[in-house]
Design an enzyme around this catalytic site. Structure first.
Site, PDB file in Angstrom:
ATOM      1  N   GLY A  17       0.797  -1.216   0.000  1.00  0.00           N
ATOM      2  CA  GLY A  17       0.000   0.000   0.000  1.00  0.00           C
ATOM      3  C   GLY A  17       0.823   1.256   0.000  1.00  0.00           C
ATOM      4  NE  ARG A  18      -0.606   4.856   4.468  1.00  0.00           N
ATOM      5  CZ  ARG A  18      -0.534   5.445   5.623  1.00  0.00           C
ATOM      6  NH1 ARG A  18       0.601   5.919   6.046  1.00  0.00           N
ATOM      7  NH2 ARG A  18      -1.587   5.554   6.365  1.00  0.00           N
ATOM      8  N   GLY A  19       1.560   3.505  -2.312  1.00  0.00           N
ATOM      9  CA  GLY A  19       2.596   3.666  -3.317  1.00  0.00           C
ATOM     10  C   GLY A  19       2.156   4.563  -4.448  1.00  0.00           C
ATOM     11  CG  HIS A  45      -3.874   1.098  -1.081  1.00  0.00           C
ATOM     12  ND1 HIS A  45      -3.962   0.553   0.180  1.00  0.00           N
ATOM     13  CD2 HIS A  45      -3.285   2.304  -0.921  1.00  0.00           C
ATOM     14  CE1 HIS A  45      -3.455   1.390   1.064  1.00  0.00           C
ATOM     15  NE2 HIS A  45      -3.028   2.466   0.417  1.00  0.00           N
TER      16      HIS A  45
END
Length: 150
Positions: A17-19, A45
């Site tokens: 995530g957080r990409g 995500h």
């Protein structure tokens, strides 16, 4: 109180995530152009546009990404996928815009046209010439990573 950021030609892989995670601070604006990146094998995500972020995502290649962009967040995002999206972007920018490609990935339904209005005056976005998403994996793998400095 505003940042302008371009995230281009990166290989983002095997994350959850957080990409990237953009925004997140009320009263502060991040104008972000996410272009020609290769997102690969992401179990959670990729894009996460939070409050204060204004994000144009174009010409990126998403391979086996569970959630290419988090829905329902407070940030504004224009994730180019359709011919209509390409027309809106191209007309405002005065250049050819590029659709994102999703392969074995989740769906995205984020096309806030106010993003285009907010970013069309920025030379870093308007004058950028993005490559087609189909070219991104081979280009990024050949030119990004440890020891590769251009």
């Amino acid at each position: 109180q505003d940042d302008t950021i371009t995230i281009a030609q990166n290989y983002i892989y095997s994350t959850a995530g957080r990409g990237p995670h953009t925004g997140g601070t009320s009263g502060y604006t991040q104008k972000v152009h996410i272009v020609n990146n290769y997102f690969d094998g992401i179990s959670g995500h990729a894009l996460d546009s939070d409050v204060g972020s204004i994000v144009l995502a174009e010409g990126n290649y998403f391979n086996s990404v569970k959630t290419p962009s988090v829905a329902g967040t407070a940030g504004k995002e224009f994730f180019i996928q359709s011919a209509d999206n390409l027309t809106v972007c191209g007309s405002a920018m005065g250049r050819t815009c590029q659709a994102n490609t999703l392969v074995n990935s989740g769906s995205v339904s984020r096309a806030d046209a106010s993003v285009i209005s907010s970013l069309k005056s920025l030379d870093a976005v308007k004058k950028y010439t993005p490559m087609a998403a189909s070219q991104v994996p081979s280009y990024v793998l050949a030119n990004a990573g440890v020891g590769k400095v251009n």
